[in-house]
Design a protein around this motif. Structure first.
Motif, mmCIF file in Angstrom:
data_model
loop_
_atom_site.group_PDB
_atom_site.id
_atom_site.type_symbol
_atom_site.label_atom_id
_atom_site.label_comp_id
_atom_site.label_asym_id
_atom_site.label_seq_id
_atom_site.Cartn_x
_atom_site.Cartn_y
_atom_site.Cartn_z
ATOM 1 N N SER A 59 -7.925 15.442 6.366
ATOM 2 C CA SER A 59 -8.811 14.811 5.388
ATOM 3 C C SER A 59 -7.998 14.213 4.260
ATOM 4 O O SER A 59 -7.017 14.810 3.799
ATOM 5 C CB SER A 59 -9.780 15.846 4.810
ATOM 6 O OG SER A 59 -10.611 16.380 5.815
ATOM 7 N N GLY A 61 -9.480 13.128 0.957
ATOM 8 C CA GLY A 61 -10.745 13.040 0.250
ATOM 9 C C GLY A 61 -11.881 13.015 1.255
ATOM 10 O O GLY A 61 -11.965 13.854 2.148
ATOM 11 N N LYS A 62 -12.767 12.015 1.177
ATOM 12 C CA LYS A 62 -13.858 11.878 2.135
ATOM 13 C C LYS A 62 -13.438 11.151 3.410
ATOM 14 O O LYS A 62 -14.191 11.123 4.378
ATOM 15 C CB LYS A 62 -15.024 11.124 1.478
ATOM 16 C CG LYS A 62 -15.668 11.879 0.327
ATOM 17 C CD LYS A 62 -16.839 11.101 -0.259
ATOM 18 C CE LYS A 62 -17.491 11.888 -1.381
ATOM 19 N NZ LYS A 62 -18.655 11.150 -1.969
ATOM 20 N N ARG A 63 -12.264 10.589 3.401
ATOM 21 C CA ARG A 63 -11.750 9.860 4.564
ATOM 22 C C ARG A 63 -11.074 10.830 5.530
ATOM 23 O O ARG A 63 -10.506 11.851 5.133
ATOM 24 C CB ARG A 63 -10.767 8.791 4.100
ATOM 25 C CG ARG A 63 -10.032 8.057 5.205
ATOM 26 C CD ARG A 63 -9.177 6.945 4.635
ATOM 27 N NE ARG A 63 -10.011 5.853 4.119
ATOM 28 C CZ ARG A 63 -9.550 4.871 3.375
ATOM 29 N NH1 ARG A 63 -8.271 4.837 3.014
ATOM 30 N NH2 ARG A 63 -10.363 3.913 2.968
ATOM 31 N N ASP A 101 -4.363 14.605 -1.815
ATOM 32 C CA ASP A 101 -5.569 14.125 -2.477
ATOM 33 C C ASP A 101 -6.107 12.954 -1.664
ATOM 34 O O ASP A 101 -5.720 12.778 -0.505
ATOM 35 C CB ASP A 101 -5.300 13.734 -3.942
ATOM 36 C CG ASP A 101 -4.152 12.731 -4.101
ATOM 37 O OD1 ASP A 101 -3.990 11.859 -3.212
ATOM 38 O OD2 ASP A 101 -3.418 12.814 -5.096
ATOM 39 N N ASP A 102 -6.966 12.148 -2.227
ATOM 40 C CA ASP A 102 -7.567 11.069 -1.445
ATOM 41 C C ASP A 102 -6.648 9.859 -1.280
ATOM 42 O O ASP A 102 -6.986 8.921 -0.547
ATOM 43 C CB ASP A 102 -8.900 10.632 -2.062
ATOM 44 C CG ASP A 102 -8.748 10.080 -3.482
ATOM 45 O OD1 ASP A 102 -7.667 10.277 -4.086
ATOM 46 O OD2 ASP A 102 -9.706 9.478 -3.990
ATOM 47 N N GLY A 120 -4.462 6.317 0.815
ATOM 48 C CA GLY A 120 -5.388 7.038 1.687
ATOM 49 C C GLY A 120 -5.191 6.781 3.161
ATOM 50 O O GLY A 120 -6.119 6.974 3.947
#
Length: 370
Positions: A59, A61-63, A101-102, A120
């Protein structure tokens, strides 16, 4: 995973001056013919990448970001339903990736490759390859003194002689600046500036046989390494030194899970997994219910642990790794070899394997493939 061919590792080299010259030649004078094409050729952007063998997923972040054969890196912004291919400057197989992190993430793979992404996982740059790794190790060995000097210099020269085929098998970052990459024959490097510079770190690891390092994790202020032939090591001084832990198992550990609660789970060959609740002082065998080698694992948002196997098993634990239950009802085909697993932002699992990436919907009594 079979032990790699040691090649020329039985030869000896002890002359410091020659070593320094070799390191300089590697760092500054490598001809184009000496550099494998895969280190300079970008990964091919093709629709077929969606079906490529994938060895890692994580992961950002949300990706979700996944990596695999021939430098293929894919990313998804809809929980793994659709994927896009990233721009990657090499075409070597990539074995592991992590994001802190993202935006900030790293990937490692064959031929000593270390890649970094600051967006990302959409684009990647190369921070290290096997040629540079050999030069760094040779330079560090040339500066050593004491009884380990001759051995360190000989090992470093072998890295130079063997060329860039130095596979990294895992990595661990605890921040955007501090991290480690590790792999075959005890090869380990550390960075404290996000990968701008790297230091050889194998001299900090008590591993006299030069066993392969397969996994690394941290929890409760300690760092842990897992490797072949039952190798487990722990550092309680922020990575300055890694000492061996007594291990109940002599087979290879392919990975570690270090839970948020402080528990440890080491897993590997033939379905073997061992649990510790006291920072590796003692270990209890876990009945996983499978004989297939355990290749990857993750801790989910609710604390559930999941392991995946080369036989296609998806195993869940809701007691911090003390026991596992196979999720079978409507689940993955048993013939699908799996290498890694991550959780999407909608709660589903995404598994990576030799046939690509698949979403796996969580259910109370079963895992269902979508």
């Amino acid at each position: 995973m079979a032990r790699l061919n040691p090649g020329a590792l039985s030869a000896m080299f002890g002359a410091c001056a020659t070593l320094v010259l070799a390191a300089t030649a590697v760092a500054e004078g490598v001809t184009a013919a000496a550099v494998p094409v895969a280190l300079s050729q970008p990964a091919l952007v093709t629709p077929k990448a969606l079906g490529a063998a994938m060895l890692a997923v994580a992961s950002a972040g949300k990706r979700l970001v996944a990596a695999g054969e021939r430098g293929t890196i894919l990313y998804s912004d809809d929980a793994g339903r659709n994927w896009q291919q990233a721009r990657v400057p090499v075409s070597v197989s990539l074995t592991a990736l992590k994001f802190v992190d993202d935006k900030q993430g790293w990937a490692v793979g064959h031929q000593g490759v270390v890649l970094h992404s600051a967006d990302g996982g959409v684009t990647w740059s190369k921070q290290l390859d096997g040629i540079r790794v050999a030069a760094l190790v040779a330079h560090a060995a040339a500066a050593m003194t004491g009884p380990e000097q001759q051995r360190a210099q000989a090992d470093a020269q072998h890295l130079v002689d063997d060329g860039p085929d130095k596979p990294f098998l895992d990595l661990y970052f605890d921040s955007a600046s501090s991290g480690y990459v590790l792999g075959a024959y005890n090869l380990m490097l550390r960075t404290t500036d996000g990968g701008a510079t790297w230091q050889p770190w194998q001299s900090h690891v008590v591993n006299p046989k030069g066993l392969h390092l397969y996994g690394m994790h941290g929890t409760g202020g300690a760092l842990y390494l897992a490797g072949e032939q039952g190798l487990l090591l722990r550092s309680t001084d922020q990575g300055a030194s890694f000492a061996t832990l007594a291990t109940p198992y002599k087979g290879s550990y392919f990975g570690l899970l270090a839970t948020r609660s402080g528990a440890l789970l080491a897993y590997g060959l033939r379905g073997n997994a061992w649990w510790s609740g006291d920072q590796g002082v003692s270990w209890n065998k876990v009945d996983t219910g499978t004989q297939a080698s355990l290749a990857g694992g993750a801790e989910l948002a609710d604390g559930t642990l999941v392991l995946v196997s080369q036989g296609g098993d998806v195993l869940l634990s809701r007691d911090q790794g003390r026991s596992f239950v196979a999720q079978t009802g409507g689940g993955l085909p048993p013939a699908l070899p799996l290498a890694a697993v991550a959780q999407a932002n909608d709660g589903a699992l995404v598994v990576a394997g030799l046939r690509g990436l698949r979403r796996v919907a969580m259910a109370t009594s079963a895992v269902r493939q979508q």
